[in-house]
Write an enzyme that holds these catalytic residues in place. Structure first.
Site, PDB file in Angstrom:
ATOM      1  CB  ILE A 279     -40.527 -34.490 -34.036  1.00  0.00           C
ATOM      2  CG1 ILE A 279     -41.115 -35.462 -33.421  1.00  0.00           C
ATOM      3  CG2 ILE A 279     -39.502 -33.654 -33.177  1.00  0.00           C
ATOM      4  CD1 ILE A 279     -40.425 -36.889 -33.133  1.00  0.00           C
TER       5      ILE A 279
ATOM      6  CG  ASP B 113     -28.922   9.809 -17.102  1.00  0.00           C
ATOM      7  OD1 ASP B 113     -28.841  10.246 -15.998  1.00  0.00           O
ATOM      8  OD2 ASP B 113     -27.958   9.744 -17.830  1.00  0.00           O
TER       9      ASP B 113
ATOM     10  CG  ASP C 133     -39.013 -28.265 -40.486  1.00  0.00           C
ATOM     11  OD1 ASP C 133     -39.903 -27.548 -39.536  1.00  0.00           O
ATOM     12  OD2 ASP C 133     -38.654 -29.410 -39.676  1.00  0.00           O
TER      13      ASP C 133
ATOM     14  CD  GLU D 286     -37.084 -31.522 -37.738  1.00  0.00           C
ATOM     15  OE1 GLU D 286     -37.196 -31.441 -38.708  1.00  0.00           O
ATOM     16  OE2 GLU D 286     -38.055 -32.155 -37.063  1.00  0.00           O
TER      17      GLU D 286
ATOM     18  CG  ASN E 225     -40.139 -32.670 -42.206  1.00  0.00           C
ATOM     19  OD1 ASN E 225     -40.409 -31.800 -41.407  1.00  0.00           O
ATOM     20  ND2 ASN E 225     -38.771 -33.029 -42.181  1.00  0.00           N
TER      21      ASN E 225
ATOM     22  CG  ASP F  87     -26.605   6.605 -15.885  1.00  0.00           C
ATOM     23  OD1 ASP F  87     -27.464   7.024 -15.004  1.00  0.00           O
ATOM     24  OD2 ASP F  87     -26.193   7.310 -17.068  1.00  0.00           O
TER      25      ASP F  87
ATOM     26  CB  VAL G 182     -38.790 -37.385 -39.948  1.00  0.00           C
ATOM     27  CG1 VAL G 182     -38.102 -35.993 -40.621  1.00  0.00           C
ATOM     28  CG2 VAL G 182     -37.665 -38.469 -39.606  1.00  0.00           C
ATOM     29  CB  ALA G 183     -43.561 -35.372 -41.016  1.00  0.00           C
TER      30      ALA G 183
END
EC number: 7.2.2.10
Length: 810
Positions: A246, A290, A683, A248, A679, A589, A243-244
């Site tokens: 990866i 333009d 995150d 996500e 984690n 345009d 979990v930590a």
């Protein structure tokens, strides 16, 4: 209800929250909590369940925030329309329309609702968005025989389609979801939105890291089992590590960073319709602009008059109002009404052959026509339109380059009279006489060449020259004279062009105007420091592909161009590998805006078509806000890099720490709960706050980055490994110093190791705020959110160590 569509397929909030639990890793953790219950380790079970709840809630809040801010974005671009209410033409938001409203339509309008036409002048409507057929449909206002499907009726125009030519008026018969477009909208609701290139590369990175992490975690569990450690604890640690390790959070943070960027830009009056565009802006190295309405204010102002009998006059005052005066040269005599018959007739013709209305200093209609009405207001002749009844109009088209109206005077029993305005070479073909002090004399070749000479003199000053004539028949008109109109550059454009070219973005001007006008404006705004190279539309057509690519790089002004030329220029630049932004405001345009890497439309003067085709809209029509957008684009990519660096160095450290201690047959330095806490920090807020780091001024000066640059460049990987090495060696050193002789793992040891790791990680977040500078150079106080989140993490860490219930859990 409102004349708009409401997306109603949003999932309920609780379902979104429950969906977070579908992540296989979260399910694994819950599985290990269940195993803990079965083995009567209730404290472990409760603590794991709590950790899962926190992880899931953090992810949910992030996702919810990004969706909420996306909803905000959709409200930023309201379509508008011209509607007649209480007998007055008013400019309304399209959402305010109700069935029975009378709507006035002209070239370039997007039709705001289903409308039954009551008046039509050469109305052609592009219904391709609706029927898929490219040919525009001709519309009529007469009743049709019964039967037939609603969508085939030629006296109805449908919401969302586009007026290509002519004008019309009609009654609203269907709004919002009761329109034909509403049916399509309901079907469209079922479609998914595609991912952005940046998100795709993030997903790919996430997958690679996941595989890598799983490999290492499998290895740790195998070695631990062989060393005879307890299987359940190894399993829980393995899952917590997964979990930590990866990341996500990556795709979510990318999304949030982009959305925050977009909302910051909205505050600076730039609306971004598609998220990835923000980040593409950082790669943009050519801006094709333009001229009219973009580099210039599109507030046409008449500055010079030349009558057919040789009077010269100059006009003062700018904008669509009556402020200013008309002076005869060289005597500086002030002119009003018909005090000079020749000037009076010229100004009157410009006012009558005109479809614009000026109300409250804004023009409804074409800017050039607005300039002629403003001129009439300065002379006190703006009411001359009312002394004629219009019988017929031959509208302007880019092929014939003139327009005319047939009128009959109200008061006298005179015959009908035509008034014409347009390009000199076209208008003079319809003339046989010229006006001399109110008397018509035959138009001689000498007189013609005098007019042509005057026209080229005015054009060389960068003026747009219109010729005016009047008479009983289109072939027998009396030539009245010329007016010179200029569209002055917008305030701030010159400075913006300078800043852009200093930061490696080249600006090219594309205009339909003549060479002299184009060069006059080009020099005025400081394109290429005044060293201008120009190329005409004809020249563009004559060049072969290879030759064009070779020459187009050096050209900074393209004149006398049509929409297809704009497209050709953009394609040629893209083939050279440039990332091209195109700015524009008109129907002409739209194609170029769509095919450029970044299409930028004007919010106030821009036609609905151009706004539709563009990815970005400048609300205040201010060219200089493009600089803000480019800065934001560079900054966002930079911030995402910082974030990736922080996340990866943390996950690599956590993985390596456990791997090393397992291989060296030491007890585990961190338990499962502690890994999950790391984690949450990784995150959570500190990581998020890296996404809102203010952009470093030095990054703006750097040249645009290449589209091929990946986020994980070699330099970044080295930095990640270096940070990880520092964290691992520091934490392992403390662990090794504090472990008792008998290698038994005491709570004191893990607490010290754990705190050491967390503090290292927070310092790591501090270093990740910039790729190139020391923290002392950036300053500690620049990113408030970062300070709050780090402070929060430190307080959390103290609570974990010193608050008794938490001590027990961790």
């Amino acid at each position: 209800g409102w004349n708009e569509f409401v997306a109603n397929n949003t999932e309920p909030v609780w379902k979104k929250y429950v969906d977070q639990f579908k992540n296989p890793l979260i399910l694994l953790l819950l599985g290990s909590a269940l195993v803990s219950v079965l083995t009567k380790e209730y404290e472990d079970a409760v603590s794991i369940a709590m950790a899962v709840l926190i992880v899931v809630t953090v992810a949910f809040i992030q996702e919810f925030r990004s969706e909420k801010s996306l909803e905000e974005l959709t409200k930023l671009v309201p379509p508008e329309c011209n509607c007649i209410r209480e007998g007055k033409l008013q400019h309304l938001l399209a959402r305010d329309l109700v069935p029975g409203d009378i709507v006035s339509l002209s070239i370039g309008d997007r039709i705001p609702a289903d409308i039954r036409l009551t008046e039509v002048t050469d109305l052609l409507v592009d219904e391709s968005s609706f029927t898929g057929e490219a040919e525009p449909c001709s519309k009529t206002d007469s009743p049709l025989p019964g039967g037939g499907d609603l969508t085939t009726l030629s006296n109805i125009v449908f919401m969302g389609t586009l007026v290509q030519y002519g004008k019309g008026q009609g009654v609203v018969i269907g709004t919002g979801e009761r329109s034909q477009f509403g049916e399509v909208f309901k079907m469209m609701q079922a479609e998914e939105t595609p991912k952005t290139p940046l998100q795709k590369s993030m997903d790919k990175l996430g997958k690679q890291l996941t595989l890598f992490s799983f490999g290492i975690i499998g290895l740790i569990m195998l070695i631990g089992w062989l060393q005879g450690k307890q299987l359940l604890s190894m399993f829980t640690i393995g899952v917590s590590l997964a979990v930590a390790a990866i990341p996500e959070g990556l795709p979510i943070v990318v999304m949030v960073t982009l959305v925050l960027g977009v909302l910051r830009m909205a505050k600076k009056r730039v609306i971004v319709k598609k998220l990835p565009i923000v980040e593409t802006l950082g790669c943009c190295n050519v801006i094709c602009s333009d001229k009219t309405g973009t580099l210039t204010a599109n507030e046409m102002t008449v500055t010079q008059l030349v009558t057919s009998d040789g009077f010269h006059a100059e006009v003062s005052g700018v904008g669509y109002n009556g402020k200013g005066s008309v002076c005869l040269l060289p005597s500086k005599e002030l002119l009003t009404e018909f005090s000079n018959v020749s000037v009076g007739k010229l100004v009157e013709a410009g006012c009558v052959a005109n479809n614009a209305i000026i109300r409250e200093n804004t023009v409804m209609g074409q800017p050039t026509e607005g300039a002629l009405i403003a001129l009439a207001m300065k002379m006190g002749l703006s009411d001359s339109k009312d002394s004629y009844v219009r019988r017929k109009e031959i509208p302007f088209s880019s092929e014939q380059r003139w327009m005319a109206v047939k009128c009959s005077p109200k008061n006298e029993e005179q015959e009908d009279i035509y008034f014409m305005k347009g390009a000199l070479e076209e208008v003079i073909c319809h003339c046989t006489m010229y006006n001399h002090g109110g008397i018509s004399l035959p138009l001689t070749p000498q007189q013609q060449s005098l007019c042509l000479h005057e026209e080229s003199r005015m054009a060389s000053l960068g003026l747009r020259v219109l010729a005016l004539a009047s008479g009983p028949e289109l072939g027998q008109l009396t030539f009245l004279g010329l007016v010179g109109i200029i569209d002055p550059p917008r305030a701030g454009v010159k400075e913006a062009v300078q800043v852009l070219s200093e930061s490696g973005v080249s600006v090219k001007m594309i205009t339909g105007d003549a060479l002299e006008t184009a060069l006059a404006i080009g020099r005025n705004i400081g394109l290429c420091n005044g060293q201008l190279r120009a190329m005409s539309g004809e020249e563009l057509d004559s060049l072969e592909k290879d030759e064009l690519a070779e020459r187009i790089r050096k050209v900074s002004v393209f004149f006398r161009t049509s929409p297809k030329h704009k497209l050709k220029i953009i394609k040629a630049l893209q083939e050279l590998g440039a990332v091209v932004a195109m700015t524009g405001d008109g129907v002409n345009d739209a194609v170029a805006l769509k095919s450029a890497d970044i299409g930028i439309a004007m919010g106030q003067t821009g036609m609905d078509v151009s706004k539709e085709a563009a990815n970005m809209i400048l609300v205040d029509d201010d060219f200089s806000t493009i600089i803000n957008a480019v800065e934001e684009g560079k900054g966002i990519f930079y911030n995402i890099k910082n974030f990736v660096r922080f996340q990866l160095s943390t996950s690599i450290s956590a993985l390596s720490l456990i791997t090393l201690s397992t291989v060296l047959n030491l007890p585990n330095p961190l338990n499962a709960m502690q890994i999950l806490w790391v984690n949450i920090i990784m995150d959570g807020p500190p990581a998020q706050s890296l996404g809102v780091e203010p952009v470093d001024k030095d990054t703006l000066v750097q040249p645009p980055r290449s589209m091929k640059d990946t986020i994980l460049s070699r330099a970044l990987i080295l930095k990640i490994l270096l940070s990880a090495a520092v964290i691992i060696s520091g934490t392992l050193f403390i662990f090794w110093k504090e472990i008792p002789e008998d290698k038994a793992n005491t709570p004191r040891t893990t607490t010290m190791t754990f705190t050491c790791f967390v503090l290292f990680d927070l310092f790591n977040a501090l270093t990740c705020r910039s790729q190139t500078k020391l923290i002392f150079q950036i300053g500690f106080l620049r990113n408030r959110m970062f300070l709050y989140s780090v402070l929060g993490s430190i307080l959390g860490q103290l609570a974990v160590i010193y608050v008794p219930p938490l001590q027990k859990v961790f």
